[in-house]
Design an enzyme around this catalytic site. Structure first.
Site, mmCIF file in Angstrom:
data_model
loop_
_atom_site.group_PDB
_atom_site.id
_atom_site.type_symbol
_atom_site.label_atom_id
_atom_site.label_comp_id
_atom_site.label_asym_id
_atom_site.label_seq_id
_atom_site.Cartn_x
_atom_site.Cartn_y
_atom_site.Cartn_z
ATOM 1 N N HIS A 149 0.816 -1.231 0.000
ATOM 2 C CA HIS A 149 0.000 0.000 0.000
ATOM 3 C C HIS A 149 0.845 1.275 0.000
ATOM 4 O O HIS A 149 0.313 2.363 -0.236
ATOM 5 C CB HIS A 149 -0.922 0.054 1.227
ATOM 6 C CG HIS A 149 -2.005 -0.973 1.234
ATOM 7 N ND1 HIS A 149 -2.863 -1.157 0.173
ATOM 8 C CD2 HIS A 149 -2.376 -1.891 2.176
ATOM 9 C CE1 HIS A 149 -3.712 -2.134 0.466
ATOM 10 N NE2 HIS A 149 -3.435 -2.599 1.674
ATOM 11 N N ASP A 186 -3.163 -10.356 -2.211
ATOM 12 C CA ASP A 186 -3.667 -9.804 -0.951
ATOM 13 C C ASP A 186 -5.118 -9.349 -1.183
ATOM 14 O O ASP A 186 -5.460 -8.898 -2.276
ATOM 15 C CB ASP A 186 -2.784 -8.611 -0.558
ATOM 16 C CG ASP A 186 -3.110 -8.024 0.802
ATOM 17 O OD1 ASP A 186 -2.291 -8.212 1.722
ATOM 18 O OD2 ASP A 186 -4.159 -7.358 0.938
ATOM 19 N N HIS A 188 -6.623 -6.829 -0.299
ATOM 20 C CA HIS A 188 -6.728 -5.392 -0.564
ATOM 21 C C HIS A 188 -5.999 -5.046 -1.864
ATOM 22 O O HIS A 188 -5.041 -5.719 -2.243
ATOM 23 C CB HIS A 188 -6.122 -4.611 0.604
ATOM 24 C CG HIS A 188 -6.741 -4.939 1.932
ATOM 25 N ND1 HIS A 188 -6.161 -5.797 2.846
ATOM 26 C CD2 HIS A 188 -7.917 -4.536 2.475
ATOM 27 C CE1 HIS A 188 -6.950 -5.903 3.913
ATOM 28 N NE2 HIS A 188 -8.021 -5.154 3.710
ATOM 29 N N ASP A 274 -4.759 -12.388 3.573
ATOM 30 C CA ASP A 274 -6.046 -11.907 4.076
ATOM 31 C C ASP A 274 -7.169 -12.213 3.084
ATOM 32 O O ASP A 274 -8.329 -11.895 3.341
ATOM 33 C CB ASP A 274 -5.999 -10.408 4.426
ATOM 34 C CG ASP A 274 -5.191 -9.599 3.436
ATOM 35 O OD1 ASP A 274 -4.884 -10.117 2.349
ATOM 36 O OD2 ASP A 274 -4.880 -8.431 3.750
#
Ligand code: ZN
Length: 374
Positions: A149, A186, A188, A274
């Site tokens: 990120h 991931d 996200h 995740d």
């Protein structure tokens, strides 16, 4: 019950860890929010436990001695500046020297965070060196803090420096690699990696993520790159509840054809677990065998175009119970062990309703296909 001391690996897989990775202090946040009068202080979701337990399982299974261990060294400012301006490094330094706090957006750190974040970058860069010189076939970096990120000028989503992206830039600068692909599973969106390479045709960035989870309004299927980089960014925003069937279908229809067309000379996997079924932040349903399957498909691409070269950087994943099994599955795939550990959770998760591809998911994949391969 059985011990796994007869495990053998067909590939030379690097294993980069450091006790200090677990000492990055994300403070006493309430899950992922800063505590306050309505938010009881507690434990931040990005705490050392998931990764420490994965490290522990790799030891308990006797897999660690079959891997090629490397102790990372801290990355210099010069290496970090492959992606981030000096002002970003200086900002992190100043928050650390003030005792810690939020270093950007939802990204707490402590006094030692800058030094440990340097060590995360250093681990990825060293793994790139080992793989590019042929000493290792591939490598797994169990680093903290995570990186996908982080934007050039901003710490975000628990990430300080863009570990994987810096590794890509280093491979290009130090080893003359022309084409690199990143495949981020991931849950996200890999917004940092996307932003860093958005106009760069030499890096194909692929992100499979839960539609519009984090960051908000990021990771849309229409975002396919800009300028010279148009067509080198593939977002696959899967609906919540996507499981084995959806991810494998997206791989077969989107990820693998895009990689075959691009012919990467190095594959980097920002790997967050995740997207697993037991994660408290994500709503997807993968189990360890799905991560092994995706790894194996990428290994086939890497064998065809990249001399097998793959680097995995550990990103998110917040189920302390289940992340270790997902990580071990990836390590077993990478190293091609003769014995596969039987994940005790896998059969429970595999029978969850909705694991098979649904018409909605199939339609979404078709839409992404039309947007990307137009
Ligand atoms: Zn994540």
């Amino acid at each position: 019950m059985q011990f796994h001391s007869d495990t053998k690996c067909a590939r030379r897989t690097g294993w980069v860890t450091s006790e200090l990775y677990y000492w990055h202090d994300t403070q006493n946040w309430c899950g992922f929010l800063e505590p306050g009068l309505t938010l009881q202080p507690g434990v931040h979701v990005e705490n050392p436990e998931t990764k420490r337990r994965m490290h522990g399982l790799v030891e308990a299974l006797d897999l660690a001695p079959r891997l090629h261990a490397l102790r990372p060294q801290p990355a210099s400012d010069e290496v970090i500046r492959l992606v981030h301006p000096q002002s970003h490094i200086d900002h992190i330094a100043s928050v650390c020297s003030g005792g810690g706090g939020d270093m950007g957006e939802l990204t707490p750190g402590g006094r030692a965070t800058l030094d440990i974040a340097r060590l995360a970058v250093g681990g990825v860069v060293a793994a790139v060196d080992k793989v590019m010189t042929g000493e290792w076939d591939n490598g797994y970096v169990l680093c903290r803090p995570p990186g996908h990120h982080a934007e050039p000028e901003k710490a975000m989503g628990f990430c300080i420096f863009a570990n994987a992206a810096i590794g890509v830039k280093h491979a290009q600068k130090a080893h003359g690699v022309e084409r690199v692909a990143t495949i981020d599973w991931d849950v996200h969106h890999g917004n940092g990696t996307e932003k860093i390479f958005y106009d760069d045709p030499s890096v194909l960035t692929i992100s499979l993520h839960q539609d519009n989870l984090y960051p908000p309004n990021s990771g849309a299927l229409a975002a396919t790159g800009e300028g010279a980089g148009k067509g080198a960014n593939l977002n696959i925003p899967l609906p919540p509840g996507s499981g084995s069937g959806a991810y494998r279908h997206a791989f077969e229809k989107l990820v693998l054809p895009a990689l075959e067309a691009f012919k990467p000379e190095l594959i980097v996997i920002p790997s967050g677990f995740d997207s697993c079924a037991l994660d408290p932040l994500g709503m997807q349903m993968l189990e360890s065998r799905d991560y092994a399957w995706m790894t194996e498909r990428l290994m086939e691409v890497a064998d065809r175009h990249a001399k097998g070269r793959i680097i995995v950087t550990h990103e998110g994943g917040y189920s302390a119970v289940y992340v270790p099994y997902c990580g071990v599955a990836v390590l077993e795939a990478l190293s091609e062990t003769n014995v596969r550990f039987e994940d005790p959770f896998a059969d429970f998760i595999a029978q969850y309703g909705g694991q098979s591809l649904t018409p909605d998911q199939e339609k979404l994949v078709k839409t992404v296909n039309d947007a990307f391969f137009q």
